[in-house]
Design a protein around this motif. Structure first.
Motif, mmCIF file in Angstrom:
data_model
loop_
_atom_site.group_PDB
_atom_site.id
_atom_site.type_symbol
_atom_site.label_atom_id
_atom_site.label_comp_id
_atom_site.label_asym_id
_atom_site.label_seq_id
_atom_site.Cartn_x
_atom_site.Cartn_y
_atom_site.Cartn_z
ATOM 1 N N UNK A 38 -23.827 5.141 44.272
ATOM 2 C CA UNK A 38 -22.929 5.616 43.212
ATOM 3 C C UNK A 38 -23.786 6.328 42.173
ATOM 4 N N UNK A 39 -24.043 7.614 42.399
ATOM 5 C CA UNK A 39 -24.962 8.337 41.521
ATOM 6 C C UNK A 39 -24.369 8.576 40.140
ATOM 7 N N UNK A 40 -23.048 8.636 40.041
ATOM 8 C CA UNK A 40 -22.443 8.795 38.715
ATOM 9 C C UNK A 40 -22.798 7.643 37.798
ATOM 10 N N UNK A 41 -22.664 6.423 38.295
ATOM 11 C CA UNK A 41 -23.017 5.247 37.503
ATOM 12 C C UNK A 41 -24.509 5.224 37.204
ATOM 13 N N UNK A 42 -25.330 5.579 38.201
ATOM 14 C CA UNK A 42 -26.779 5.582 38.005
ATOM 15 C C UNK A 42 -27.198 6.627 36.982
ATOM 16 N N UNK A 43 -26.569 7.784 37.000
ATOM 17 C CA UNK A 43 -26.880 8.827 36.021
ATOM 18 C C UNK A 43 -26.528 8.366 34.606
ATOM 19 N N UNK A 44 -25.377 7.733 34.458
ATOM 20 C CA UNK A 44 -24.987 7.229 33.141
ATOM 21 C C UNK A 44 -25.970 6.174 32.646
ATOM 22 N N UNK A 45 -26.422 5.310 33.556
ATOM 23 C CA UNK A 45 -27.382 4.272 33.174
ATOM 24 C C UNK A 45 -28.712 4.863 32.731
ATOM 25 N N UNK A 46 -29.040 6.058 33.227
ATOM 26 C CA UNK A 46 -30.285 6.722 32.857
ATOM 27 C C UNK A 46 -30.152 7.524 31.568
ATOM 28 N N UNK A 47 -28.971 7.522 30.967
ATOM 29 C CA UNK A 47 -28.788 8.202 29.691
ATOM 30 C C UNK A 47 -28.081 9.535 29.771
ATOM 31 N N UNK A 48 -27.639 9.920 30.959
ATOM 32 C CA UNK A 48 -26.933 11.187 31.116
ATOM 33 C C UNK A 48 -25.438 11.026 30.807
ATOM 34 N N UNK A 49 -24.800 12.134 30.460
ATOM 35 C CA UNK A 49 -23.354 12.218 30.411
ATOM 36 C C UNK A 49 -22.893 13.017 31.621
ATOM 37 N N UNK A 50 -22.127 12.373 32.496
ATOM 38 C CA UNK A 50 -21.658 13.052 33.698
ATOM 39 C C UNK A 50 -20.490 13.946 33.315
ATOM 40 N N UNK A 51 -20.693 15.259 33.483
ATOM 41 C CA UNK A 51 -19.679 16.234 33.067
ATOM 42 C C UNK A 51 -18.833 16.731 34.224
ATOM 43 N N UNK A 52 -19.257 16.479 35.432
ATOM 44 C CA UNK A 52 -18.472 16.934 36.575
ATOM 45 C C UNK A 52 -18.889 16.219 37.835
ATOM 46 N N UNK A 53 -17.911 16.012 38.706
ATOM 47 C CA UNK A 53 -18.170 15.393 40.009
ATOM 48 C C UNK A 53 -17.168 15.976 40.990
ATOM 49 N N UNK A 54 -17.654 16.324 42.175
ATOM 50 C CA UNK A 54 -16.743 16.874 43.167
ATOM 51 C C UNK A 54 -17.270 16.565 44.560
ATOM 52 N N UNK A 55 -16.370 16.603 45.517
ATOM 53 C CA UNK A 55 -16.727 16.452 46.925
ATOM 54 C C UNK A 55 -16.316 17.714 47.648
ATOM 55 N N UNK A 56 -17.253 18.287 48.388
ATOM 56 C CA UNK A 56 -17.011 19.512 49.128
ATOM 57 C C UNK A 56 -16.962 19.182 50.612
ATOM 58 N N UNK A 57 -15.881 19.547 51.256
ATOM 59 C CA UNK A 57 -15.749 19.353 52.699
ATOM 60 C C UNK A 57 -16.392 20.528 53.421
ATOM 61 N N UNK A 58 -17.292 20.204 54.322
ATOM 62 C CA UNK A 58 -17.986 21.223 55.110
ATOM 63 C C UNK A 58 -17.415 21.200 56.529
ATOM 64 N N UNK A 59 -16.936 22.336 56.989
ATOM 65 C CA UNK A 59 -16.429 22.470 58.361
ATOM 66 C C UNK A 59 -16.687 23.909 58.785
ATOM 67 N N UNK A 60 -17.852 24.125 59.383
ATOM 68 C CA UNK A 60 -18.273 25.466 59.770
ATOM 69 C C UNK A 60 -18.137 25.594 61.276
ATOM 70 N N UNK A 61 -17.205 26.397 61.728
ATOM 71 C CA UNK A 61 -16.986 26.603 63.154
ATOM 72 C C UNK A 61 -18.126 27.419 63.747
ATOM 73 N N UNK A 62 -18.492 27.079 64.972
ATOM 74 C CA UNK A 62 -19.592 27.770 65.623
ATOM 75 C C UNK A 62 -19.381 29.264 65.768
ATOM 76 N N UNK A 63 -18.131 29.705 65.785
ATOM 77 C CA UNK A 63 -17.858 31.132 65.914
ATOM 78 C C UNK A 63 -18.190 31.902 64.644
ATOM 79 N N UNK A 64 -18.355 31.188 63.531
ATOM 80 C CA UNK A 64 -18.635 31.839 62.249
ATOM 81 C C UNK A 64 -20.117 32.023 61.997
ATOM 82 N N UNK A 65 -20.953 31.276 62.690
ATOM 83 C CA UNK A 65 -22.388 31.349 62.442
ATOM 84 C C UNK A 65 -23.158 31.124 63.722
#
Length: 289
Positions: free
Chosen positions: A200-227
């Motif tokens: 849980x890096x958000x919690x760990x970052x806050x514990x280190x003194x940071x303010x978490x300003x954004x968090x997102x999850x990116x889904x990666x699905x690259x078809x073999x025909x594209x690359x």
């Protein structure tokens, strides 16, 4: 989205504190990873909530430079200090920087970030992609980054959700679900040797003194025909998975995997038209006050 790993199966990581004997193979996988995931890496750099364009960026665990070059493109007025333990990776990164006419914007530093840190300057942005979970003491690393940044500086953390999947569940035809069984065979090893993966890096970052300003999850699905890099990426990745999981596979599964990895064989993975790269990237943007 990183990425030389002490863990048997490459997970996109390129930590800045350890090296492995197969650094050439690791570098090839990192280069393929950068190629296949370039669009997603660019989307992460575009999302970063920077207040003003940074002039100095530090890339921790830079590998062969996927993040470094994405950041140089995103911030044309910035210079990057690229940090890694592997001399081979840094050499490749410098060669690429020269070939792209970017040598004057890149400084490479060989360093073990689990030991004493070298002078990395005072960056406005620090980037760590697929490297934090390799640190022996991630909390210490987060505190070091906090102190390194200028006030108001941004820390971008990118982590993959694990080793990418390449095959459909129905493959190979004689042993459906083979890839998932290989990963299941390694689950205990990963829990023992990569305890910080999936933290849980958000919690760990806050514990280190940071303010978490954004968090997102990116889904990666690259078809073999594209690359065209998807096939070689799958081949190299599954070769490493085979080496790691061999002890736990049945003879039938090991045989099926060997047939997939026979590049010249009729069932070789490079002959398949159903390959893809499927995973997720989790991203955090944290500010030093």
């Amino acid at each position: 989205m990183t990425h030389t790993s002490p863990h048997p199966a490459h997970d996109g990581a390129h930590p800045a504190h350890r090296s492995a004997p197969d650094s050439g193979n690791q570098a090839e996988i990192l280069d393929l990873d950068a190629d296949v995931l370039a669009e997603h890496t660019a989307s992460v750099t575009a999302w970063l909530p920077v207040r003003t364009e940074p002039r100095h960026i530090v890339d921790l665990g830079c590998g062969t430079g996927a993040g470094t070059f994405a950041l140089l493109t995103r911030f044309p007025g910035a210079a990057v200090t690229a940090v890694d333990t592997s001399a081979d990776h840094l050499h490749r990164l410098r060669d690429k920087a020269r070939s792209l006419g970017l040598a004057d914007r890149v400084r490479t530093v060989a360093a073990d970030l689990d030991a004493d840190w070298p002078d990395l300057g005072r960056p406005e942005l620090v980037w760590a992609s697929a490297s934090l979970h390799h640190m022996a003491d991630p909390a210490r690393t987060l505190r070091k980054v906090h102190d390194l940044l200028v006030p108001g500086g941004l820390f971008a953390v990118v982590e993959l959700a694990g080793f990418p999947r390449f095959l459909p569940d129905s493959a190979p035809e004689e042993r459906p679900g083979l890839e998932e069984r290989c990963h299941a065979a390694l689950a205990h090893h990963h829990a023992e040797h990569a305890p910080h993966r999936g933290a849980d890096w958000g919690t760990a970052l806050a514990a280190a003194g940071f303010t978490v300003e954004g968090e997102r999850t990116i889904t990666v699905d690259v078809d073999g025909s594209r690359s065209g890099a998807v096939g070689p990426y799958a081949l190299r990745g599954l070769e490493r998975l085979r080496d790691s999981a061999a002890h736990a596979l049945t003879a039938e599964d090991a045989g099926a995997l060997d047939r997939l990895l026979d590049a010249d064989g009729p069932q070789g993975i490079l002959r398949r038209g159903d390959l893809a790269v499927r995973t997720e990237r989790a991203v955090w943007a944290a500010r030093r006050a």
